[in-house]
Write a protein that holds these residues in place. Structure first.
Motif, short mmCIF file in Angstrom:
data_model
loop_
_atom_site.label_atom_id
_atom_site.label_comp_id
_atom_site.label_asym_id
_atom_site.label_seq_id
_atom_site.Cartn_x
_atom_site.Cartn_y
_atom_site.Cartn_z
N ARG A 60 -2.68 22.54 24.47
CA ARG A 60 -3.67 21.86 23.62
C ARG A 60 -4.81 21.33 24.47
NH1 ARG A 60 -4.26 20.36 18.79
NH2 ARG A 60 -2.17 20.94 18.19
N LEU A 61 -6.02 21.52 23.96
CA LEU A 61 -7.22 20.95 24.58
C LEU A 61 -7.84 19.98 23.57
CD1 LEU A 61 -9.27 23.75 26.35
CD2 LEU A 61 -8.36 21.67 27.36
N SER A 62 -8.23 18.82 24.02
CA SER A 62 -8.86 17.82 23.17
C SER A 62 -10.12 17.32 23.84
CB SER A 62 -7.90 16.66 22.92
OG SER A 62 -6.72 17.10 22.29
N LEU A 63 -10.93 16.61 23.06
CA LEU A 63 -12.14 16.02 23.60
C LEU A 63 -12.57 14.85 22.75
CD1 LEU A 63 -14.96 16.94 21.82
CD2 LEU A 63 -14.01 19.13 22.52
N GLU A 64 -13.35 13.98 23.37
CA GLU A 64 -14.01 12.87 22.69
C GLU A 64 -15.49 13.05 22.93
OE1 GLU A 64 -16.30 9.28 22.45
OE2 GLU A 64 -15.82 10.27 24.34
N PHE B 292 -12.35 24.09 17.64
CA PHE B 292 -11.96 22.68 17.69
C PHE B 292 -12.14 22.06 16.31
CE2 PHE B 292 -12.63 23.66 22.08
CZ PHE B 292 -11.73 22.86 22.77
N ALA B 293 -11.21 21.21 15.94
CA ALA B 293 -11.25 20.52 14.65
C ALA B 293 -11.09 19.02 14.89
CB ALA B 293 -10.12 21.02 13.74
N ASP B 294 -11.59 18.23 13.96
CA ASP B 294 -11.45 16.78 14.06
C ASP B 294 -9.98 16.40 14.12
OD1 ASP B 294 -14.21 16.38 13.95
OD2 ASP B 294 -14.22 16.21 11.77
N CYS B 295 -9.69 15.33 14.84
CA CYS B 295 -8.33 14.83 14.98
C CYS B 295 -8.38 13.32 15.17
CB CYS B 295 -7.62 15.50 16.16
SG CYS B 295 -8.27 15.05 17.79
N PRO B 296 -7.24 12.66 15.06
CA PRO B 296 -7.21 11.22 15.35
C PRO B 296 -7.39 10.98 16.85
CG PRO B 296 -5.17 11.97 14.28
CD PRO B 296 -5.97 13.17 14.60
N PRO B 297 -7.65 9.75 17.24
CA PRO B 297 -7.74 9.43 18.67
C PRO B 297 -6.46 9.88 19.40
CG PRO B 297 -8.46 7.57 17.37
CD PRO B 297 -7.88 8.56 16.40
N PHE B 298 -6.62 10.32 20.62
CA PHE B 298 -5.50 10.80 21.43
C PHE B 298 -5.50 10.03 22.74
CE2 PHE B 298 -9.22 13.32 22.24
CZ PHE B 298 -9.27 13.42 23.61
N ALA B 299 -4.47 10.24 23.53
CA ALA B 299 -4.32 9.58 24.84
C ALA B 299 -4.52 8.08 24.66
CB ALA B 299 -5.26 10.19 25.86
N CYS B 300 -5.39 7.47 25.43
CA CYS B 300 -5.61 6.01 25.38
C CYS B 300 -6.76 5.61 24.46
CB CYS B 300 -5.87 5.48 26.78
SG CYS B 300 -4.45 5.66 27.87
N TYR B 301 -7.37 6.58 23.77
CA TYR B 301 -8.50 6.26 22.90
C TYR B 301 -8.04 5.49 21.67
CZ TYR B 301 -11.18 9.71 25.56
OH TYR B 301 -11.81 10.41 26.56
N LYS B 302 -8.96 4.71 21.14
CA LYS B 302 -8.77 3.97 19.88
C LYS B 302 -9.85 4.41 18.91
CE LYS B 302 -5.76 1.04 21.77
NZ LYS B 302 -4.78 1.84 22.39
N PHE B 303 -9.62 4.20 17.62
CA PHE B 303 -10.65 4.52 16.64
C PHE B 303 -11.93 3.78 17.00
CE2 PHE B 303 -13.19 3.37 12.99
CZ PHE B 303 -13.51 4.62 12.52
N ASP B 304 -13.05 4.49 16.89
CA ASP B 304 -14.37 3.92 17.18
C ASP B 304 -15.37 4.68 16.32
OD1 ASP B 304 -16.93 3.43 18.28
OD2 ASP B 304 -16.08 3.05 20.25
N PRO B 305 -16.18 4.01 15.52
CA PRO B 305 -17.13 4.73 14.67
C PRO B 305 -18.18 5.51 15.46
CG PRO B 305 -17.55 2.37 14.58
CD PRO B 305 -16.26 2.56 15.34
N PHE B 306 -18.32 5.23 16.75
CA PHE B 306 -19.27 5.96 17.59
C PHE B 306 -18.64 7.14 18.30
CE2 PHE B 306 -21.01 1.72 17.10
CZ PHE B 306 -22.30 2.01 16.70
N SER B 307 -17.36 7.37 18.07
CA SER B 307 -16.65 8.49 18.71
C SER B 307 -16.17 9.49 17.66
CB SER B 307 -15.42 7.99 19.47
OG SER B 307 -15.79 7.29 20.63
N ARG B 308 -16.13 10.75 18.10
CA ARG B 308 -15.52 11.81 17.30
C ARG B 308 -14.51 12.47 18.23
NH1 ARG B 308 -19.07 14.98 13.71
NH2 ARG B 308 -17.60 14.91 12.03
N PHE B 309 -13.32 12.69 17.71
CA PHE B 309 -12.23 13.29 18.45
C PHE B 309 -11.96 14.67 17.87
CE2 PHE B 309 -11.74 8.70 18.35
CZ PHE B 309 -11.73 8.42 19.69
#
Length: 160
Positions: free
Chosen positions: A115-119, A138-155
């Protein structure tokens, strides 16, 4: 630096971040992130972070001209994160980002990553990058690893 050959004269090399051109491109990348998202919502890796043992950083060149960069951070043996994708202004809309993304996906696959992910950012300035990632599955997903929800981020994520 180690080299990899590309088509159309593109050359991708594992980069140690010591060159003035790559440092300037990354400084531009950092400034661009901070100009389009609040500082607390920017998750780019600085020079030290890009030199960490779990990160491989590449630059892409056309002849002797720096065209862009990208990195793969290993979150665990089966999950990688794409970091620091940036195209130099003179090379925009010439396929540099697509070529780097293909390289990162191929390298992740070679390493056995599943799996490959990005923010990335969520504002209008990030729409071209988001469109590129969507074209590559790539498709939208919830935050991964140590990320938290943030309206300025797209995962985003995809299996490879």
């Amino acid at each position: 630096m180690t080299a990899g050959a590309g088509e159309r004269g593109w050359r991708i090399v594992e980069d140690d971040l010591s060159g003035a051109a790559i440092r300037a491109l990354l400084e531009q990348h950092f400034a661009g992130m901070l100009a389009n998202s609040p500082a607390g919502s920017c998750h780019f890796l600085d020079f030290e972070g890009l030199n960490a043992p779990d990160v491989t950083f590449w630059s892409i060149h056309e002849g002797d001209r720096l065209a862009g960069c990208g990195a793969l951070k290993m979150l665990d043996p089966a999950h990688g994160e794409i970091k620091s994708m940036r195209t130099a202004d003179a090379f925009l809309r010439r396929g540099v980002a697509a070529k780097m993304l293909e390289h990162i996906v191929a390298e992740a696959r070679r390493r056995g990553v599943a799996r490959l992910s990005l923010e990335t950012g969520s504002g209008a300035a990030f729409e071209p990058a988001i469109a590129l990632y969507r074209r590559y599955g790539f498709a939208d997903c919830p935050p991964f690893a140590c990320y938290k929800f943030d309206p300025f981020s797209r995962f985003m994520t995809r299996e490879i």
